[in-house]
Every structure is written in C-alpha cells, then in structure tokens.
Motif scaffolding. Structure first.
Motif, PDB file in Angstrom:
ATOM      1  N   ILE A 143     -12.459   7.979   7.221  1.00 25.69           N
ATOM      2  CA  ILE A 143     -12.377   6.851   6.597  1.00 25.69           C
ATOM      3  C   ILE A 143     -11.299   5.075   7.246  1.00 25.69           C
ATOM      4  O   ILE A 143     -12.331   4.644   7.885  1.00 25.69           O
ATOM      5  CB  ILE A 143     -11.551   6.326   4.938  1.00 25.69           C
TER       6      ILE A 143
ATOM      7  N   THR B  87     -10.898  13.314   4.733  1.00 30.78           N
ATOM      8  CA  THR B  87     -11.869  11.825   4.080  1.00 30.78           C
ATOM      9  C   THR B  87     -10.983  11.310   4.767  1.00 30.78           C
ATOM     10  O   THR B  87     -11.200   9.720   5.394  1.00 30.78           O
ATOM     11  CB  THR B  87     -11.392  11.750   2.993  1.00 30.78           C
ATOM     12  N   PRO B  88      -9.070  11.159   4.527  1.00 34.08           N
ATOM     13  CA  PRO B  88      -8.454   9.974   4.751  1.00 34.08           C
ATOM     14  C   PRO B  88      -8.894   9.210   6.629  1.00 34.08           C
ATOM     15  O   PRO B  88      -8.519   7.932   6.685  1.00 34.08           O
ATOM     16  CB  PRO B  88      -7.389  10.301   4.340  1.00 34.08           C
TER      17      PRO B  88
ATOM     18  N   VAL C 147      -5.151   4.904   4.850  1.00 30.83           N
ATOM     19  CA  VAL C 147      -5.935   4.442   3.594  1.00 30.83           C
ATOM     20  C   VAL C 147      -5.972   3.908   2.235  1.00 30.83           C
ATOM     21  O   VAL C 147      -7.040   3.135   2.558  1.00 30.83           O
ATOM     22  CB  VAL C 147      -6.476   6.481   3.664  1.00 30.83           C
ATOM     23  N   GLU C 148      -4.581   3.680   1.557  1.00 28.34           N
ATOM     24  CA  GLU C 148      -4.210   3.576   0.561  1.00 28.34           C
ATOM     25  C   GLU C 148      -4.070   2.132   0.753  1.00 28.34           C
ATOM     26  O   GLU C 148      -4.500   1.358  -0.007  1.00 28.34           O
ATOM     27  CB  GLU C 148      -2.794   4.119   0.380  1.00 28.34           C
TER      28      GLU C 148
ATOM     29  N   GLN D 151     -14.901   3.155   1.391  1.00 30.31           N
ATOM     30  CA  GLN D 151     -14.380   3.992   0.900  1.00 30.31           C
ATOM     31  C   GLN D 151     -14.800   4.683  -0.400  1.00 30.31           C
ATOM     32  O   GLN D 151     -15.335   5.198  -0.990  1.00 30.31           O
ATOM     33  CB  GLN D 151     -12.840   3.400  -0.192  1.00 30.31           C
ATOM     34  N   GLU D 152     -15.547   2.736  -1.089  1.00 24.16           N
ATOM     35  CA  GLU D 152     -16.703   3.456  -1.540  1.00 24.16           C
ATOM     36  C   GLU D 152     -17.881   4.203  -1.043  1.00 24.16           C
ATOM     37  O   GLU D 152     -19.194   4.603  -2.075  1.00 24.16           O
ATOM     38  CB  GLU D 152     -17.349   2.318  -2.411  1.00 24.16           C
TER      39      GLU D 152
ATOM     40  N   HIS E 214     -13.926   2.660   9.171  1.00 19.16           N
ATOM     41  CA  HIS E 214     -13.003   1.560   8.943  1.00 19.16           C
ATOM     42  C   HIS E 214     -13.491   0.590   9.946  1.00 19.16           C
ATOM     43  O   HIS E 214     -13.793  -0.842  10.851  1.00 19.16           O
ATOM     44  CB  HIS E 214     -11.840   1.330   8.378  1.00 19.16           C
TER      45      HIS E 214
ATOM     46  N   LEU F   5     -11.689   0.348  -4.403  1.00 20.50           N
ATOM     47  CA  LEU F   5     -11.772   0.566  -2.974  1.00 20.50           C
ATOM     48  C   LEU F   5     -12.385  -0.499  -1.954  1.00 20.50           C
ATOM     49  O   LEU F   5     -13.124  -1.304  -2.515  1.00 20.50           O
ATOM     50  CB  LEU F   5     -12.384   1.920  -3.533  1.00 20.50           C
ATOM     51  N   ASP F   6     -11.735  -0.043  -1.032  1.00 25.50           N
ATOM     52  CA  ASP F   6     -12.397  -0.773   0.371  1.00 25.50           C
ATOM     53  C   ASP F   6     -14.263  -0.156   0.351  1.00 25.50           C
ATOM     54  O   ASP F   6     -14.570   0.590   0.238  1.00 25.50           O
ATOM     55  CB  ASP F   6     -12.094  -0.159   1.309  1.00 25.50           C
TER      56      ASP F   6
ATOM     57  N   ALA G 171      -7.673  -0.071  -0.214  1.00 25.91           N
ATOM     58  CA  ALA G 171      -8.040  -0.905  -0.699  1.00 25.91           C
ATOM     59  C   ALA G 171      -7.463  -1.901  -1.454  1.00 25.91           C
ATOM     60  O   ALA G 171      -6.055  -2.463  -1.033  1.00 25.91           O
ATOM     61  CB  ALA G 171      -7.502   0.832  -1.869  1.00 25.91           C
TER      62      ALA G 171
ATOM     63  N   GLY H 211      -1.911   8.884   0.891  1.00 22.65           N
ATOM     64  CA  GLY H 211      -3.118   9.523   1.587  1.00 22.65           C
ATOM     65  C   GLY H 211      -3.731  10.192   3.296  1.00 22.65           C
ATOM     66  O   GLY H 211      -4.821  11.008   3.194  1.00 22.65           O
TER      67      GLY H 211
END
Length: 160
Positions: free
Chosen positions: A111, A107-108, A75-76, A92-93, A115, A88-89, A79, A35
C-alpha cells in the motif's frame, strides 16, 4: 538514546532506543504501530515499507537513530482523521475492494509503495506498476489482485 521525530504528523520522542535498533522495531515495539510488518529483516520483501521524509524505505534497514529530526509516515498514517484514521486512504480502500488483502503480511508495504507510485504517476501502465512493486513480495495473491487494486486506485484518482 532518545529519538525525536514526527510520526504520522505527530511530534514524538522515543526514549531508551539502543544504537542497533531498527526504525521498524521502534515503530512496532516502542510506539505501538504494528502496521509495518517484520518479515525478512533484510530489505528483501518490502513488508516494512514506510515513508521517511517522503521517500519509501524498508524500515528494517534504517537505524532508528537515523530518523532523528525526520518525518515518518506509516500505513496507519495514510488513513485520514485522528491517529488510526477514521477513513481509509483511497489506495487502502482499493486494496480492500479488489481483494488484494489475503494474509495481510505484505499489504502495508504494498500500500505504501502503491501510494508513492500513484503520487508520482497517477496513471501508470501495468509495466510501471510491476516495476514499482518489484521490491514487495507476496506469497498469497499471485499479484493479479494487487495489480487490480492499483489500477482501481488510479482510475479513482487516488492522489487527487
């Protein structure tokens, strides 16, 4: 050397880590967690951002050995559910729904950084979002969709 750490809530031991190896390399190549992305290797782009003991860091700048006894969330790990996550968190959604994901390379990191921002400030202003994400570079979106995603996540109470 062996590195003992917690990754995404699971105790892990990683063997044969060499002294100059980065946390990013260990996560991606030794632990199979792709990720976090390897882009600049200089801490300039933010694509490799992970949490280290609850603080966002560029994993390319952290020596793997520095993670000994510490907790890493990638990032994994945001979730929910078993490793890899079945749900998904909310951040992430929001990125998916707002179209903030194009090539996906940045993106990772975006995110994870978003977060963190929403955990500290559940209703950030646009200026606060821009400041929080200033260390993350994107070459595809022009940033507006990314801002939309953070706003959407904030409206939904992503950290509640």
């Amino acid at each position: 050397m062996r590195v003992n750490l917690t990754v995404n809530g699971s105790a892990e031991a990683v063997d044969d880590v060499w002294e100059g190896e980065s946390l990013l390399y260990m996560l991606r190549e030794r632990m199979g967690l792709p990720g976090s992305k390897n882009a600049c290797e200089q801490g300039e782009c933010g694509s490799c951002t992970v949490y280290l003991d609850g603080v966002p860091v560029c994993a390319c700048l952290v020596a793997a050995g520095q993670a000994e006894g510490r907790a890493v969330v990638t990032v994994e790990g945001l979730a929910e559910g078993p490793p890899g996550g079945e749900r998904l968190d909310p951040v992430q959604e929001a990125f998916v729904e707002a179209g903030a994901v194009q090539c996906g390379f940045c993106t990772p990191g975006l995110i994870v950084q978003s977060h963190d921002l929403l955990a500290r400030n559940p209703a950030p202003s646009d200026a606060e979002i821009r400041e929080a994400l200033a260390g993350n570079l994107c070459r595809c979106t022009g940033y507006e969709k990314i801002l939309d995603a953070v706003r959407l996540a904030a409206r939904r109470g992503a950290t509640s």
